[in-house]
Design a protein around this motif. Structure first.
Motif, PDB file in Angstrom:
ATOM      1  N   ALA A  21       1.077  -0.822  -0.245  1.00  0.00           N
ATOM      2  CA  ALA A  21      -0.152   0.132   0.337  1.00  0.00           C
ATOM      3  C   ALA A  21       0.894   1.119   0.035  1.00  0.00           C
ATOM      4  N   ASP A  35       0.508   4.075  -2.729  1.00  0.00           N
ATOM      5  CA  ASP A  35      -0.101   5.559  -2.541  1.00  0.00           C
ATOM      6  C   ASP A  35       0.619   6.167  -2.722  1.00  0.00           C
ATOM      7  N   THR A  37      -6.759   6.729  -1.052  1.00  0.00           N
ATOM      8  CA  THR A  37      -6.152   6.236  -0.306  1.00  0.00           C
ATOM      9  C   THR A  37      -5.153   5.199  -1.112  1.00  0.00           C
ATOM     10  N   LYS A  78      -3.811   1.161  -2.210  1.00  0.00           N
ATOM     11  CA  LYS A  78      -4.325   0.340  -1.299  1.00  0.00           C
ATOM     12  C   LYS A  78      -2.642  -1.264  -2.400  1.00  0.00           C
ATOM     13  N   SER A  79      -3.153  -1.608  -1.251  1.00  0.00           N
ATOM     14  CA  SER A  79      -1.816  -3.166  -1.758  1.00  0.00           C
ATOM     15  C   SER A  79      -2.629  -3.611  -3.106  1.00  0.00           C
ATOM     16  N   GLU A  80      -1.363  -4.572  -4.043  1.00  0.00           N
ATOM     17  CA  GLU A  80      -2.770  -4.833  -5.156  1.00  0.00           C
ATOM     18  C   GLU A  80      -1.039  -6.075  -5.064  1.00  0.00           C
ATOM     19  N   ASP A 115      -8.464  -5.535  -6.117  1.00  0.00           N
ATOM     20  CA  ASP A 115      -9.659  -4.401  -5.800  1.00  0.00           C
ATOM     21  C   ASP A 115      -9.486  -3.527  -6.608  1.00  0.00           C
TER      22      ASP A 115
END
Length: 280
Positions: free
Chosen positions: A197, A201, A220, A222-224, A255
């Motif tokens: 993240a 970000d 914000t 997020k991790s991917e 996400d």
């Protein structure tokens, strides 16, 4: 991507996809394309060529969205000295790798690496970004373990920002194999990648302060996690000329939220590159 080096024109638009979708280490790609033995001595070489490019990825600007095909310059090379090496691989999205081979056996090797990312968002990139804080390059330090098992090349790598820009971490796992038919070399690779993240970000997030002074909404990152695959063909036209064709595909997993900084957000990334290079 016309008029420029293939890798320097990358939109950090697709940084979450460029690192997670198309990042194959130059050593795996080089060894598979050239059918070199895993435990052979590293090779010093330099290549310069032209490439035809067609791609579709996420983009930061309208210009990038409309300008994803054309002609580019390809620079590939490697210099090795007493375990230290510098790899240039213009057909990768991380074209520069500086490292040291800390361990090497018949089946496994361990490298320590420095890899810079590209700059991301700035006012020079597009007027849309006036009022945003500039996203600067991050210097990533890490290690990669490369192994040779049952005819497959496997690589695990971890990188962390040591420049105190993103404070982010990138992790990847890759597997590749090649097949030789006369002078034609066919290779395939696939893998999964993780961006934490902090990294996402820093490059694609929008802080409350930035949202207050721009038209962007607060976001914000997020991790991917991403999946990536590549197939390619290499053919030595002569002793000095090499022909390559490579197709790549990547997809973000998970996400579905999208950064407001992206002009065009695509879950899938694709590219097709055909090049002809001169080997010095």
């Amino acid at each position: 991507m016309p008029h420029t080096h293939l890798a320097t024109r990358l939109s950090l638009a697709a940084l979450t996809m460029s690192l997670s979708s198309f990042t194959f280490a130059a050593d795996i790609s080089h060894s598979l394309r050239h059918n070199t033995q895993f435990d052979s001595e590293p090779e010093n070489y330099f290549e310069l060529g032209l490439a035809l490019v067609a791609s579709e990825t996420s983009t930061l600007t309208k210009e990038q969205d409309e300008d994803q095909s054309g002609v580019g310059i390809v620079v590939n090379g490697s210099y090795n000295w007493r375990g230290f090496f510098i790899d240039l691989f213009g057909e990768s999205q991380t074209p520069l790798v500086i490292g040291y081979n800390a361990y090497n056996s018949s089946n496994w090797s361990l490298d320590l690496l420095l890899t810079p990312t590209g700059n991301g968002v700035s006012e020079e990139e597009d007027d849309r970004f006036i009022g945003l804080d500039e996203r600067r390059y991050s210097t990533m330090f890490g290690g990669r373990a490369t192994g040779y098992l049952a005819g497959n090349t496997i690589q695990l790598s971890v990188h962390h920002d040591i420049s105190e820009k993103s404070h982010g971490t990138f992790v990847s796992a890759l597997i590749g194999r090649n097949w030789q038919y006369r002078n034609w070399n066919v290779h395939g690779m696939a893998g999964v990648n993780y961006l934490d993240a902090n990294f996402v970000d820093y490059y694609l997030g929008v802080s409350a302060e930035e949202a207050a002074r721009t038209n962007f909404s607060e976001y914000t990152g997020k991790s991917e996690v991403g999946f990536t695959a590549e197939v390619g063909v290499t053919y030595p036209v002569s002793e000095d000329w090499v022909f390559r064709t490579t197709a790549r595909y990547g997809r973000d997993i998970g996400d579905d939220s999208s950064s407001p900084l992206l002009f065009e957000d695509r879950k899938d990334a694709m590219s097709f590159v055909t090049s002809l290079s001169y080997v010095f």
